[in-house]
Design a protein around this motif. Structure first.
Motif, PDB file in Angstrom:
ATOM      1  N   ASP A  42       0.490   8.581  10.775  1.00 32.42           N
ATOM      2  CA  ASP A  42       1.577   7.458  11.724  1.00 32.42           C
ATOM      3  C   ASP A  42       1.847   6.738  10.811  1.00 32.42           C
ATOM      4  OD1 ASP A  42       0.996   7.539  13.984  1.00 32.42           O
ATOM      5  OD2 ASP A  42      -0.728   6.057  14.456  1.00 32.42           O
TER       6      ASP A  42
ATOM      7  N   ILE B  53       2.687   3.137   9.595  1.00 33.50           N
ATOM      8  CA  ILE B  53       2.275   1.799   9.531  1.00 33.50           C
ATOM      9  C   ILE B  53       3.434   0.672  10.482  1.00 33.50           C
ATOM     10  CG2 ILE B  53       0.756  -0.059   9.085  1.00 33.50           C
ATOM     11  CD1 ILE B  53      -1.112   1.759   7.390  1.00 33.50           C
ATOM     12  N   LEU B  54       3.898   0.525   9.508  1.00 33.09           N
ATOM     13  CA  LEU B  54       5.343   0.048   9.636  1.00 33.09           C
ATOM     14  C   LEU B  54       6.433  -0.458  10.634  1.00 33.09           C
ATOM     15  CD1 LEU B  54       6.890  -1.286   6.103  1.00 33.09           C
ATOM     16  CD2 LEU B  54       5.165  -2.610   7.358  1.00 33.09           C
TER      17      LEU B  54
ATOM     18  N   GLY C 163       0.981  -1.593   0.304  1.00 33.75           N
ATOM     19  CA  GLY C 163       0.099  -0.100  -0.029  1.00 33.75           C
ATOM     20  C   GLY C 163       1.030   0.908  -0.047  1.00 33.75           C
TER      21      GLY C 163
ATOM     22  N   LEU D 256       9.269   2.729  -2.645  1.00 36.93           N
ATOM     23  CA  LEU D 256       9.135   3.666  -4.165  1.00 36.93           C
ATOM     24  C   LEU D 256       9.915   4.814  -4.304  1.00 36.93           C
ATOM     25  CD1 LEU D 256       7.721   3.903  -6.683  1.00 36.93           C
ATOM     26  CD2 LEU D 256       6.240   5.246  -5.446  1.00 36.93           C
ATOM     27  N   GLU D 257      10.778   4.747  -4.814  1.00 39.92           N
ATOM     28  CA  GLU D 257      12.486   5.980  -4.607  1.00 39.92           C
ATOM     29  C   GLU D 257      12.156   6.618  -6.721  1.00 39.92           C
ATOM     30  OE1 GLU D 257      13.279   6.608  -1.996  1.00 39.92           O
ATOM     31  OE2 GLU D 257      12.776   5.184  -0.945  1.00 39.92           O
TER      32      GLU D 257
ATOM     33  N   VAL E 294       0.879   4.556   1.287  1.00 39.02           N
ATOM     34  CA  VAL E 294      -0.227   5.113   2.441  1.00 39.02           C
ATOM     35  C   VAL E 294       0.807   6.675   2.162  1.00 39.02           C
ATOM     36  CG1 VAL E 294       0.156   5.344   5.210  1.00 39.02           C
ATOM     37  CG2 VAL E 294       0.943   3.346   3.806  1.00 39.02           C
TER      38      VAL E 294
ATOM     39  N   LYS F 235      13.065  -0.222   9.386  1.00 38.03           N
ATOM     40  CA  LYS F 235      11.849   0.221   9.955  1.00 38.03           C
ATOM     41  C   LYS F 235      11.525  -1.605  10.089  1.00 38.03           C
ATOM     42  CE  LYS F 235       9.027   2.828   6.364  1.00 38.03           C
ATOM     43  NZ  LYS F 235       7.584   3.525   6.440  1.00 38.03           N
TER      44      LYS F 235
ATOM     45  N   GLY G  55       8.225  -4.935   3.224  1.00 43.40           N
ATOM     46  CA  GLY G  55       7.816  -3.659   3.010  1.00 43.40           C
ATOM     47  C   GLY G  55       8.391  -3.165   1.312  1.00 43.40           C
ATOM     48  N   PHE G  56       7.868  -1.903   0.898  1.00 43.43           N
ATOM     49  CA  PHE G  56       7.512  -1.337  -0.889  1.00 43.43           C
ATOM     50  C   PHE G  56       8.810  -0.202  -0.655  1.00 43.43           C
ATOM     51  CE2 PHE G  56       5.873  -3.982  -3.953  1.00 43.43           C
ATOM     52  CZ  PHE G  56       5.584  -4.947  -3.340  1.00 43.43           C
TER      53      PHE G  56
HETATM   54  N1  CTP Z   1       4.432   2.562   4.578  1.00 36.21           N
HETATM   55  C1  CTP Z   1       4.006   3.093   6.156  1.00 36.21           C
HETATM   56  N2  CTP Z   1       2.750   4.298   6.453  1.00 36.21           N
HETATM   57  C2  CTP Z   1       3.699   4.702   6.299  1.00 36.21           C
HETATM   58  C3  CTP Z   1       4.289   5.146   4.970  1.00 36.21           C
HETATM   59  C4  CTP Z   1       4.968   4.175   4.835  1.00 36.21           C
HETATM   60  O1  CTP Z   1       3.459   1.468   6.618  1.00 36.21           O
HETATM   61  N3  CTP Z   1       2.868   6.171   6.847  1.00 36.21           N
HETATM   62  C5  CTP Z   1       5.082   1.735   4.171  1.00 36.21           C
HETATM   63  C6  CTP Z   1       4.539   1.433   3.263  1.00 36.21           C
HETATM   64  O2  CTP Z   1       3.263   0.535   2.692  1.00 36.21           O
HETATM   65  C7  CTP Z   1       5.923   0.982   2.193  1.00 36.21           C
HETATM   66  C8  CTP Z   1       6.812   1.445   2.996  1.00 36.21           C
HETATM   67  O3  CTP Z   1       6.487   1.820   4.134  1.00 36.21           O
HETATM   68  O4  CTP Z   1       6.077  -0.347   2.040  1.00 36.21           O
HETATM   69  C9  CTP Z   1       7.930   2.579   2.092  1.00 36.21           C
HETATM   70  O5  CTP Z   1       6.614   3.357   1.842  1.00 36.21           O
HETATM   71  P1  CTP Z   1       7.925   5.063   1.295  1.00 36.21           P
HETATM   72  O6  CTP Z   1       6.133   5.764   1.111  1.00 36.21           O
HETATM   73  O7  CTP Z   1       8.230   4.254  -0.030  1.00 36.21           O
HETATM   74  O8  CTP Z   1       7.877   5.740   2.408  1.00 36.21           O
HETATM   75  P2  CTP Z   1       8.171   6.189   3.657  1.00 36.21           P
HETATM   76  O9  CTP Z   1       8.535   5.652   4.826  1.00 36.21           O
HETATM   77  O10 CTP Z   1       6.988   7.121   3.736  1.00 36.21           O
HETATM   78  O11 CTP Z   1       9.403   7.430   2.947  1.00 36.21           O
HETATM   79  P3  CTP Z   1      10.018   8.368   1.758  1.00 36.21           P
HETATM   80  O12 CTP Z   1       8.259   8.744   2.029  1.00 36.21           O
HETATM   81  O13 CTP Z   1      10.007   9.741   2.647  1.00 36.21           O
HETATM   82  O14 CTP Z   1      10.274   8.171   0.821  1.00 36.21           O
END
Ligand code: CTP
Length: 403
Positions: free
Chosen positions: A313, A315-316, A283, A331-332, A285, A347, A328-329
């Motif tokens: 928050d 989540i992870l 997801g 996306l960069e 998020v 995480k 986790g995923f």
């Molecule tokens: N994730 C999460 N909770 C959030 C944001 C992200 O659990 N509030 C999870 C995503 O589902 C994914 C991982 O953390 O598996 C990485 O998400 P990503 O959007 O790439 O990174 P962020 O931790 O949000 O950091 P940034 O946006 O600064 O790259």
């Protein structure tokens, strides 16, 4: 699906005596449209439902019904067609399969053309049962189907619905698309290797409301998470999908919880993780939400020129992992690998799947993806651009190694 799994594959379609035999006609079409060559073998009772001419016309090949050729003179002609067919086939698919044929295969009977062929088979076997509800749910049938699975054959279970007898319940032959999906999986060399695993998957974006008509969202389509759920289900896992707003339709058999905001996704993940062994957070998020959502539509005359945000928050990060495997995923767009490794560590993940938005046709909205999987010890595996179904299967194969 953008792949060539069926191209030039040799498939034997076994048809047995059941009203669903007419659906085998559509199956031949679908297999041929995907580039497969199809030969049909029928049991004698299948002849009661569909004429062999129908199948030979659709498949473009002669249909085998008899163990011995009709031209057989005093038993002098050599008949080893079953061995030739067994060596020819990349896949044998029996659809529909009566409970009678199932029982015979379990016990190694070779009393008609189809069971003789199965006894000689070298290729994988997919069996698609169809029967009336009481016959399908009969204890002996259930045991026989279980035995077929233990023998390594792939079963596409019957569905629930209206039956030819007028009764309704389990026993309807699975939908043609499901049979095609199973064939694709088996032809790709994958079996039901996730049987017994309980996998929780998140998919899609989250929406953070600004007012009753507007929200903050992102471009995630949910496709990757939905493909993961489908692949996991086809491989035998018990799959629960927590989905943010998405146009994707979950594969039948998957339990789905629809959520909207990051908070709703967090609550659902925390609740569901207890019942699962693995969490795959595909997801996307939201990281920010409006500090306060307006209960009324914001009007032009309000002259709004900024929206105050607060962080959602993570989540992870906040999750009590309790010994579960967490994937986790990341996306960069820049410094992809470095950022993915940082997220893996911070995480406390068992594995991270990196998809880089800088790759063409990869990431949001596309049906293809280019991924790199990095495990806890930093070991990395990169895959070429492939369909999201293939990517999902590769991710699941890596997950299987750590569970
Ligand atoms: N994730 C999460 N909770 C959030 C944001 C992200 O659990 N509030 C999870 C995503 O589902 C994914 C991982 O953390 O598996 C990485 O998400 P990503 O959007 O790439 O990174 P962020 O931790 O949000 O950091 P940034 O946006 O600064 O790259």
């Amino acid at each position: 699906m953008p792949n060539d799994v069926f191209r030039n594959k040799k498939i034997i379609l076994g048809v047995t005596g059941c009203i669903a035999a007419y659906k085998a006609c559509y199956l031949i079409r679908e297999l041929k449209n995907r580039g497969a060559e199809v030969k049909v073998v029928m049991t004698p009772s299948a002849l009661q439902f569909v004429a062999p001419l129908t199948f030979s016309t659709l498949s473009g090949n002669p249909v085998v019904v008899n163990v011995f050729p009709e031209s057989q003179q005093n038993g002098t002609e050599m008949t080893t067609w079953h061995i030739d067919y067994a060596q020819w086939a990349d896949l044998i698919l029996i659809a529909p399969s009566t409970i009678n044929t199932i029982a015979k295969i379990v016990h190694g009977f070779a009393d008609n053309a189809l069971t003789t062929l199965v006894a000689a088979a070298r290729s994988p076997l997919i069996i698609v049962p169809a029967a009336d509800v009481d016959m399908y749910l009969n204890r002996v049938t259930k045991d026989n189907i279980k035995k077929l699975e233990e023998l390594g054959h792939y079963i596409v279970y019957a569905e629930e619905g209206e039956l030819a007898s007028g009764l309704s319940g389990y026993g309807r032959m699975a939908d043609i698309n499901k049979i095609i999906d199973a064939a694709e999986l088996v032809l790709s060399g994958i079996k039901k290797d996730l049987t017994g695993k309980k996998i929780l998957i998140t998919a899609g974006p989250t929406y953070e409301d600004i007012d009753p008509v507007r929200y903050l969202g992102n471009r995630s389509s949910g496709k990757m998470g939905y493909w993961l759920a489908k692949a996991g289900f086809l491989r035998g896992a018990d799959v629960t999908l927590i989905s943010g707003p998405s146009n994707e339709i979950a594969y039948p058999g998957i339990k789905v919880h629809n959520v909207r905001s990051a908070k709703e996704m967090k609550d659902a993940v925390e609740k569901e993780l207890k019942q699962n062994d693995v969490l795959i957070m595909a997801g996307a998020v939201a990281d920010y939400k409006p500090l306060k959502a307006s209960s009324k539509k914001i009007k032009k005359e309000d002259k709004l020129n900024s929206i105050s945000l607060s962080q959602t928050d993570d989540i992870l990060l906040s999750l009590k992992k309790g010994g579960k495997k967490i994937i986790g995923f990341a996306l960069e767009t820049n410094n992809a690998e470095k950022n993915a490794l940082k997220k893996l560590k911070e995480k406390n993940l068992d594995m991270i799947v990196l998809n880089s938005l800088s790759d063409k046709k990869s990431g949001f909205e596309y049906d293809t993806n280019k991924i790199t999987v990095i495990n806890k010890s930093g070991k990395k595996k990169s895959f070429p651009l492939q369909s999201k179904f293939q990517a999902a299967n590769n991710i699941l194969t890596e997950v299987l190694k750590i569970t």
